[in-house]
Design a protein around this motif. Structure first.
Motif, short mmCIF file in Angstrom:
data_model
loop_
_atom_site.label_atom_id
_atom_site.label_comp_id
_atom_site.label_asym_id
_atom_site.label_seq_id
_atom_site.Cartn_x
_atom_site.Cartn_y
_atom_site.Cartn_z
N TYR A 1 -4.92 -27.43 -5.15
CA TYR A 1 -6.18 -28.01 -5.84
C TYR A 1 -6.24 -27.66 -7.37
N GLY A 2 -5.52 -26.42 -7.93
CA GLY A 2 -5.30 -26.11 -9.15
C GLY A 2 -6.74 -25.39 -9.49
N GLY A 3 -6.62 -24.60 -10.57
CA GLY A 3 -7.83 -23.66 -11.07
C GLY A 3 -8.39 -24.22 -12.37
N PRO A 4 -9.50 -23.37 -12.61
CA PRO A 4 -10.08 -22.24 -11.99
C PRO A 4 -10.75 -22.56 -10.68
N LEU A 5 -10.62 -21.57 -9.68
CA LEU A 5 -11.08 -21.75 -8.39
C LEU A 5 -12.00 -20.77 -7.65
N VAL A 6 -12.78 -21.06 -6.73
CA VAL A 6 -13.42 -20.08 -5.95
C VAL A 6 -12.93 -20.32 -4.51
N VAL A 7 -12.24 -19.33 -3.69
CA VAL A 7 -12.20 -19.30 -2.24
C VAL A 7 -13.18 -18.53 -1.63
N ILE A 8 -13.99 -19.18 -0.51
CA ILE A 8 -14.75 -18.63 0.15
C ILE A 8 -14.25 -18.56 1.46
N ASP A 9 -14.16 -17.26 2.22
CA ASP A 9 -13.53 -17.03 3.64
C ASP A 9 -14.44 -16.23 4.47
N ALA A 10 -15.17 -16.96 5.18
CA ALA A 10 -16.19 -16.24 6.16
C ALA A 10 -15.58 -16.07 7.65
N GLY A 11 -15.33 -15.07 7.94
CA GLY A 11 -15.21 -14.53 9.42
C GLY A 11 -15.64 -13.31 9.67
N THR A 12 -15.04 -12.42 10.08
CA THR A 12 -15.61 -11.01 10.54
C THR A 12 -16.15 -10.45 9.20
N ALA A 13 -15.33 -10.73 8.05
CA ALA A 13 -16.03 -10.49 6.85
C ALA A 13 -16.05 -11.75 5.72
N ILE A 14 -17.05 -11.76 4.77
CA ILE A 14 -17.11 -12.78 3.90
C ILE A 14 -16.28 -12.38 2.61
N LYS A 15 -15.36 -13.28 2.21
CA LYS A 15 -14.55 -12.73 1.21
C LYS A 15 -14.70 -13.99 -0.06
N ALA A 16 -14.67 -13.57 -1.15
CA ALA A 16 -14.70 -14.54 -2.39
C ALA A 16 -13.64 -14.23 -3.07
N ASP A 17 -12.79 -14.90 -3.55
CA ASP A 17 -11.65 -14.75 -4.34
C ASP A 17 -11.65 -15.57 -5.42
N PHE A 18 -11.29 -15.53 -6.87
CA PHE A 18 -11.57 -15.94 -7.96
C PHE A 18 -9.74 -16.14 -8.64
N VAL A 19 -9.49 -17.56 -8.87
CA VAL A 19 -8.38 -17.54 -9.54
C VAL A 19 -8.49 -18.43 -10.87
N SER A 20 -7.88 -17.88 -11.93
CA SER A 20 -7.96 -18.74 -13.18
C SER A 20 -7.19 -19.99 -13.26
N GLU A 21 -7.29 -20.72 -14.43
CA GLU A 21 -6.66 -21.86 -14.38
C GLU A 21 -5.25 -21.68 -14.68
N GLU A 22 -4.62 -20.48 -15.17
CA GLU A 22 -3.24 -20.21 -15.27
C GLU A 22 -2.75 -19.43 -14.04
N GLY A 23 -3.65 -19.43 -12.81
CA GLY A 23 -2.99 -19.13 -11.62
C GLY A 23 -2.95 -17.52 -11.48
N ILE B 1 -23.44 -15.80 -1.84
CA ILE B 1 -22.76 -17.01 -2.22
C ILE B 1 -23.39 -17.95 -3.33
N GLN B 2 -24.67 -17.74 -3.13
CA GLN B 2 -25.36 -18.62 -4.24
C GLN B 2 -25.45 -17.91 -5.48
N ARG B 3 -25.46 -16.76 -5.46
CA ARG B 3 -25.46 -15.78 -6.79
C ARG B 3 -24.23 -15.90 -7.47
N LEU B 4 -23.20 -15.85 -6.85
CA LEU B 4 -21.70 -16.23 -7.34
C LEU B 4 -21.62 -17.57 -7.84
N TYR B 5 -22.13 -18.51 -7.14
CA TYR B 5 -22.02 -19.88 -7.63
C TYR B 5 -22.86 -20.04 -9.00
N ALA B 6 -23.90 -19.08 -9.30
CA ALA B 6 -24.74 -19.47 -10.46
C ALA B 6 -23.99 -18.75 -11.47
N LYS B 7 -23.01 -18.08 -11.44
CA LYS B 7 -21.85 -17.55 -12.56
C LYS B 7 -20.84 -18.17 -12.51
#
Length: 244
Positions: free
Chosen positions: A111-133, A191-197
């Protein structure tokens, strides 16, 4: 005899083991928990283990895989400082959960960057990747079920049966509703707070509970349930090319 273009990805998470079968670059089968049989998938040429479990659990699982598929080559993947053009931000790269690492590798390549990946399971994880990878870092918070079980285990009078849990409209007027709706609101607020930023980034959702959360929010996102498996395949392919 092994199938030359068949790869089995084993994603050993905190609560369950997920299996994904590739024929070439195409996913042809997936399931959770039970070990697959040769009758179902044949003998994959390569089997990739990506695990966030202890070394003892990994040894047991590796032994089981080897007994089930003795002709297959087993590969173990851990987080690295760099792989497939993606750079790990952690000072100690191996301490980044391999599931997070593989998900961001796949997300960036597809999908390319910049991007945010949300992974919800036992824990909810949010990871951020720049346009340069570059993996910029991320967040880990308890998943909804973990939040609920923590309340029950750490208090004397918060008790209810599973049958009492409903997602009520308005302010909850029962203990079951108060806990279930309260934990859901906490996850959504996170999640909403992260999206606002970071609303300018591409947003992706993966993992068992991600879609249920994301569809409650006014966020444009792409659902890709197989990011970890796809990331493992990218890493294996790069490793095999480098070995030639």
């Amino acid at each position: 005899m092994c199938e030359s273009n068949s790869t089995l990805i084993v994603d050993a998470g905190n609560t369950r083991v997920k299996w994904t079968l590739f024929k070439g670059d195409r996913i042809t089968d997936k399931w959770a928990q039970e070990t697959p049989s040769k009758d179902r998938i044949g003998s994959p040429k390569n089997i990739v283990l990506a695990s966030v479990r202890s070394a003892e659990h990994d040894a047991v699982l590796t032994s089981l895989i080897h007994r089930s598929f003795p002709e297959s080559m087993i590969h173990s993947i851990q987080s690295e400082s760099e792989a497939c053009g993606v750079i790990n931000s952690y000072v100690e790269p191996s301490r980044l959960g391999v599931d997070r690492w593989l998900a961001i590798i796949a997300a960036y390549h597809i999908y390319g960057g910049p991007l945010v990946v949300i992974d919800a399971g036992t824990a909810i994880k949010a990871d951020f990747v720049s346009e340069e990878g570059v993996h910029l870092g991320g967040y880990i918070v308890p998943g909804i079920e973990l939040m609920q079980s923590s309340l029950v285990s750490q208090t004397a009078k918060i008790r209810y049966d599973a049958a009492e849990v409903t997602l009520e409209e308005g302010v909850p007027n029962s203990t079951a509703g108060a806990v279930s709706a309260g934990c859901l609101e906490m996850a959504l607020g996170f999640i909403q707070r992260l999206y606002a930023k970071h609303e300018q980034a591409k947003w992706l959702a993966t993992g068992g509970g991600s879609q249920a959360l994301m569809k409650r929010l006014s966020i444009d996102y792409v659902l890709d349930e197989h990011l970890v498996a796809k990331g493992a395949k990218f890493v294996l392919d790069a490793r095999m090319k480098g070995a030639k």
